[in-house]
Design an enzyme around this catalytic site. Structure first.
Site, short mmCIF file in Angstrom:
data_model
loop_
_atom_site.label_atom_id
_atom_site.label_comp_id
_atom_site.label_asym_id
_atom_site.label_seq_id
_atom_site.Cartn_x
_atom_site.Cartn_y
_atom_site.Cartn_z
N GLU A 500 1.48 -3.82 -0.24
CA GLU A 500 2.53 -3.09 -0.67
C GLU A 500 2.87 -2.08 0.50
OE1 GLU A 500 2.89 -1.27 -4.62
OE2 GLU A 500 2.34 -2.91 -5.58
C1 LIG Z 1 -5.19 -8.70 -1.57
C2 LIG Z 1 -3.90 -8.93 -1.32
C3 LIG Z 1 -2.95 -9.04 -2.26
C4 LIG Z 1 -1.68 -9.25 -1.69
N1 LIG Z 1 -0.77 -9.55 -2.72
C5 LIG Z 1 0.51 -10.04 -2.49
C6 LIG Z 1 1.41 -10.29 -3.43
O1 LIG Z 1 1.03 -10.33 -4.73
N2 LIG Z 1 2.48 -10.82 -3.04
C7 LIG Z 1 2.96 -10.74 -1.70
O2 LIG Z 1 3.96 -11.24 -1.38
N3 LIG Z 1 2.11 -10.34 -0.81
C8 LIG Z 1 0.97 -9.90 -1.19
N4 LIG Z 1 -0.01 -9.62 -0.04
C9 LIG Z 1 0.38 -9.30 1.28
C10 LIG Z 1 0.51 -8.05 1.64
O3 LIG Z 1 1.68 -7.30 1.17
C11 LIG Z 1 0.34 -8.07 3.01
O4 LIG Z 1 -1.00 -8.38 3.61
C12 LIG Z 1 0.80 -6.90 3.70
O5 LIG Z 1 2.26 -6.96 3.96
C13 LIG Z 1 0.55 -7.00 5.31
O6 LIG Z 1 0.79 -8.14 6.11
P1 LIG Z 1 -0.24 -9.03 6.89
O7 LIG Z 1 -1.44 -8.84 6.11
O8 LIG Z 1 0.27 -10.37 7.41
O9 LIG Z 1 -0.50 -7.87 8.08
P2 LIG Z 1 0.32 -7.91 9.55
O10 LIG Z 1 1.71 -7.63 9.24
O11 LIG Z 1 0.09 -9.00 10.61
O12 LIG Z 1 -0.21 -6.29 9.99
C14 LIG Z 1 -1.44 -6.01 10.62
C15 LIG Z 1 -1.42 -4.67 10.96
O13 LIG Z 1 -0.13 -4.43 11.80
C16 LIG Z 1 0.38 -3.39 11.46
N5 LIG Z 1 1.74 -3.30 11.75
C17 LIG Z 1 2.51 -4.40 11.65
N6 LIG Z 1 3.73 -4.10 11.99
C18 LIG Z 1 3.79 -2.80 12.63
C19 LIG Z 1 4.63 -1.82 13.14
N7 LIG Z 1 5.94 -2.08 13.30
N8 LIG Z 1 4.16 -0.65 13.73
C20 LIG Z 1 2.87 -0.36 13.46
N9 LIG Z 1 1.99 -1.09 12.61
C21 LIG Z 1 2.47 -2.25 12.41
C22 LIG Z 1 0.13 -3.34 9.91
O14 LIG Z 1 0.13 -2.07 9.31
C23 LIG Z 1 -1.48 -3.61 9.81
O15 LIG Z 1 -2.22 -2.72 10.05
C24 LIG Z 1 -1.46 -9.46 -0.57
C25 LIG Z 1 -2.31 -8.99 0.47
C26 LIG Z 1 -3.68 -8.91 0.09
C27 LIG Z 1 -4.65 -8.53 1.17
#
Ligand SMILES: Cc1cc2nc3c(=O)[nH]c(=O)nc-3n(C[C@H](O)[C@H](O)[C@H](O)COP(=O)(O)OP(=O)(O)OC[C@H]3O[C@@H](n4cnc5c(N)ncnc54)[C@H](O)[C@@H]3O)c2cc1C
Length: 809
Positions: A500
């Protein structure tokens, strides 16, 4: 000198009270008349001053002149350098309501707004649900079985959740849901979370961002009437798929697509619909979902719906058994056993009326998500965060009381006091932040910036609290097994941090960026005016905002310096005694924050978006001011209990120190160092006034966690308590009770030993004491019972060498 002082005082007073331009003009004119009449200045000097004032104030008061001479060049310059706001950025900006953060950006918070908010309260029905089904559910949850043996909730628990409406807390009663308030919803998640993270996440998802919330807010009547009762009864298990392999934090960049076309569906030919292709991952509940909410980008190349080809992000509901839908594999998120997995779709055809809200909502998916997300972000994850803090406060505090090293309860060591105090203080801060945002939600507002703050801060503070708890438990927290209540929660931290809106992104990009744009009194007005297609109107609006903004900055310079020089002593704020001090400091920091915001915006302009270390620190300042507000509100809502003052002070001192550190960080890292130094002189003219909570205060807070009390009950209210001696947390509480009961007996034995009446070492001490009648038989038994209870509470699980059977003696 007297006249000069008079002019300066008039300037300071007018600026301090944010006088309007016309008031400034009148004040100066009156002063000039007095000066002319009573001063000994020469006529030439008086005339010079009249001309000077006229040259400044006449154009300022004659708007058409001001607009054309002063504002137009700035307007043109800004139009050239100001980046366009993208559609998704605009939708994010428009989502939700502006709330308390606007007061903090304003530099002059109006506390009556917060103080008149009613303390959140449960209805009888909500209370009965917590005392009945939630309590029963918690007693059914065995987190070890869930996360280690079965990798799933038991069938009984699934059925219980469906039968009792756990997935329908937010669905209105008219559709068969529970229709709970945000507060009740949060209390339920918090209590379940204090028992099993996997169960809490399972309950959270259908009640936060998911088909239910989207349908309630945007669904057509047909969609609502069909799906909501089915969701309420648990006949449908929903999930929502936004994230994919190439679109995580930047979810708006999703490649998932839908093309408007005709297709055959359900035996009918030439049905207007959408052909979808997607690849999503990390989707909670997806492996068991029957109803998939999907976000995709809609294209209408044949213009079957309108002249536009790119229709933007759109949301649809897709039945699991639709041809081409692939769903069912699982991820394994750090040993949590809630259902989570990928979903893919290849050329899936859906009828057009599966779009959430129907064709009216095509292309509005991003703002729909932002709106619903900001609601959910304030409820579910914060509840989980507070559960972590409360568990640490209650059970780790008790553990620190019963676990002895060097013949002393470890909670008495100063080294342990430090993390214990942080657990107590952070838990108070977290609970306060949670309750305040819930009051706002239950008032019908959706505070999007504050929701981001609460999510980010509470996950971070949960991380600190649970980390500290792990250190205090030592090996007892590390060795996993059915008796370890902490290890899985520790593993849950990164999940809360990431989902989230990942914390780093939320802190560095969203909180201050969105806050400044939405909640600063003039920034958005200026930006909108610059982007206004009607340039005449744009210039008019820009002129108004620009000069009001200039007055605002001037006022903040004066106010910040004055309040700093007087250490905020002369401010009139609410509160009494200790709270009054914190209210005054909050006004001081808010005024400084308003000034720093303008300095950073002026210096960095659009590039502030990329300067995430600066905007992250400004976010910290804003977030900690919110926490401070919440702590004061929480304390007053509890009718200012004297015994809770150490907790309040810890939370407030910590928040003020964090604001100060964040501002200092901005000052020393600005690219023009002299601006940082000037800001430092204005904001902290005498010294850096705030300190970390003192050792003495930390000692008081830590002691509150070691033994039961009304304060500790208030601090940990709402988590699941089980007093059974074979329960993972009950065994600690049972031992704590006996340890406290036998304090006097232990003291008696220690004195006897010191006086040489007792010779035995620990093992034989009780028996010897009974033999020489220092204690009687009953006391002997009680001491033995206590010793056994402590052994039971500190034991860790053992497993067979082969097969991982639990062999704990
Ligand atoms: C257990 C779990 C349940 C989930 N449930 C759902 C669900 O039900 N539905 C759904 O749609 N999604 C779900 N998600 C997805 C979740 O919302 C994403 O994991 C989250 O949005 C981050 O995306 P990512 O994991 O690809 O990380 P990335 O986007 O690759 O981010 C990696 C890191 O980079 C940082 N970052 C990225 N962009 C920036 C920026 N511009 N400035 C500074 N830092 C940045 C982030 O903060 C993070 O620390 C779930 C994820 C998990 C792990």
């Amino acid at each position: 000198m007297i006249w000069l002082t008079g002019f300066i005082i008039a300037f300071v007073v007018a600026a301090y009270f944010r006088a309007s331009l016309i008031v400034w003009t009148i004040v100066l004119t009156v002063l000039m008349f007095l000066f002319q009449r009573y001063s000994s200045a020469s006529t030439v000097n008086v005339m010079f001053l009249w001309v000077l004032i006229a040259a400044i104030f006449i154009p300022l008061n004659l708007y058409p002149i001001r607009r054309n001479i002063l504002s137009r060049p700035v307007y043109k310059f800004m139009a050239k350098i100001m980046p366009q706001i993208s559609e998704t950025e605009q939708q994010a900006l428009d989502a939700g309501d502006v709330w308390w953060e606007a007061d903090l950006f304003n530099g002059k918070p109006d506390f009556s707004r917060i103080r008149k908010l009613a303390k959140p309260k449960l209805t009888d029905k909500e209370q009965a649900f917590l005392d009945g089904p939630v309590e029963q559910l918690c007693s059914m949850l065995n987190d070890w079985q869930i996360t280690h043996d079965n990798f799933d909730l038991s069938p009984d628990v699934w059925q219980f959740l469906k039968d009792n409406g756990f997935f329908a807390m937010i669905i209105p009663e008219q559709y068969g849901g529970l229709g709970f308030s945000a507060y009740a919803h949060s209390e339920v998640v918090m209590k379940i979370g204090s028992r099993s993270g996997s169960a809490a996440v399972t309950v959270m998802v259908p009640n936060s961002l998911g088909p239910g919330k989207l349908l309630m807010t945007y669904g057509t009547d047909e969609q609502k009437n069909y799906y909501l009762p089915r969701l309420a009864k648990g006949e449908e298990i929903p999930c929502f798929a936004l994230t994919g392999p190439s679109a995580g934090s930047d979810a708006g960049a999703m490649p998932d697509s839908g093309v408007v076309c005709y297709g055959s569906f359900d035996g009918k030919e030439k049905v207007l619909g959408v052909r979808l292709n997607w690849e999503k991952r990390y989707i909670t509940l997806a492996p068991v979902a029957t109803l998939l909410g999907l976000a995709f980008k809609l294209q209408d190349p044949d213009h079957l719906l309108s002249d536009k080809t790119d229709r933007g992000i759109t949301l649809a509901l897709i039945k699991r058994n639709t041809e081409g839908v692939e769903i069912g594999h699982r991820h394994f998120p750090l040993n949590q056993a809630f259902m989570n997995g990928p979903t893919r779709g290849k050329d899936v055809f859906i009828p057009i009326d599966w779009i959430i809200g129907g064709t009216d909502y095509i292309g509005k998916g991003w703002s729909m998500l932002m709106e619903c997300l900001s609601d959910g972000r304030a409820i579910s994850l914060p509840a989980l965060g507070v559960a972590g803090g409360k568990m640490a406060a209650k059970f780790t505090g008790a553990y620190a009381r019963i676990r002895k090293q060097f013949h002393t309860p470890i909670g008495y060591f100063e080294g342990i006091e430090e993390p214990l105090a942080e657990i107590g203080g952070q838990t108070y801060a977290m609970e306060s932040a949670r309750l305040l945002v819930l009051s706002c939600l239950d008032h019908g507002e959706t505070p999007s910036v504050i929701s981001g703050i609460v999510k980010q801060q509470l996950m971070q503070r949960m991380r600190m609290s649970v980390n500290h708890a792990m250190d205090i438990h030592g090996g007892h927290g590390i060795c996993m097994g059915p008796n370890n209540f902490l290890g899985r929660y520790y593993q849950l931290i990164p999940v809360g941090i990431t989902v989230e809106g990942a914390n780093i992104l939320t802190r560095s990009l969203m909180i201050f960026g969105q806050g400044a744009m939405r909640s600063h009194p003039y920034l958005l007005k200026e930006v909108s005016a610059v982007h206004n297609k009607d340039k005449q109107q744009g210039l008019k609006d820009f002129d108004r905002a620009l000069f009001a903004h200039a007055g605002f900055v001037m006022s903040n310079v004066v106010r910040t310096l004055w309040i700093g020089l007087t250490s905020a002593r002369l401010l009139r704020t609410p509160g009494q005694g200790v709270t009054n001090y914190y209210y005054r400091q909050l006004v001081r920091m808010s005024s400084s924050f308003a000034l720093m915001t303008d300095a950073c915006v002026a210096l960095l302009g659009g590039s502030l978006k990329r300067r995430e270390k600066i905007s992250g620190r400004l976010a910290d300042a804003l977030s900690n001011m919110y926490v401070l507000t919440a702590a004061l509100k929480h304390f007053e809502d509890d009718v200012c209990p004297e015994k809770d003052i150490p907790l309040l002070k810890w939370a407030c001192d910590d928040a003020l120190f964090n604001v100060q550190q964040a501002m200092k960080g901005v000052m020393v890292n600005l690219q023009v160092p002299v601006i940082g130094r000037i800001l430092n002189m204005l904001v902290f003219p005498l010294s850096k006034p705030y300190q970390r909570p003192t050792d003495k205060l930390g000692h008081q807070v830590a002691r509150l966690l070691l033994e039961p009390s009304a304060t500790l009950d208030r601090l940990t209210k709402g988590i699941y308590i089980n007093n059974k001696v074979d329960d993972m947390t009950g065994r600690i509480l049972a031992a704590q009770e006996l340890v406290i009961e036998t304090v006097e007996l232990e003291r008696k034995l220690r004195t006897a030993k010191r006086n040489g009446e007792l010779q035995s070492d620990d093992a034989g001490l009780y028996a010897e004491a009974r033999e020489i009648n220092i204690i009687n038989d009953k006391e002997f038994e009680l001491l033995q019972k206590t010793q056994a209870a402590v052994q039971n509470a500190i034991k860790v699980d053992e497993f067979s060498n082969t097969g991982w059977q639990v062999e704990t003696p």
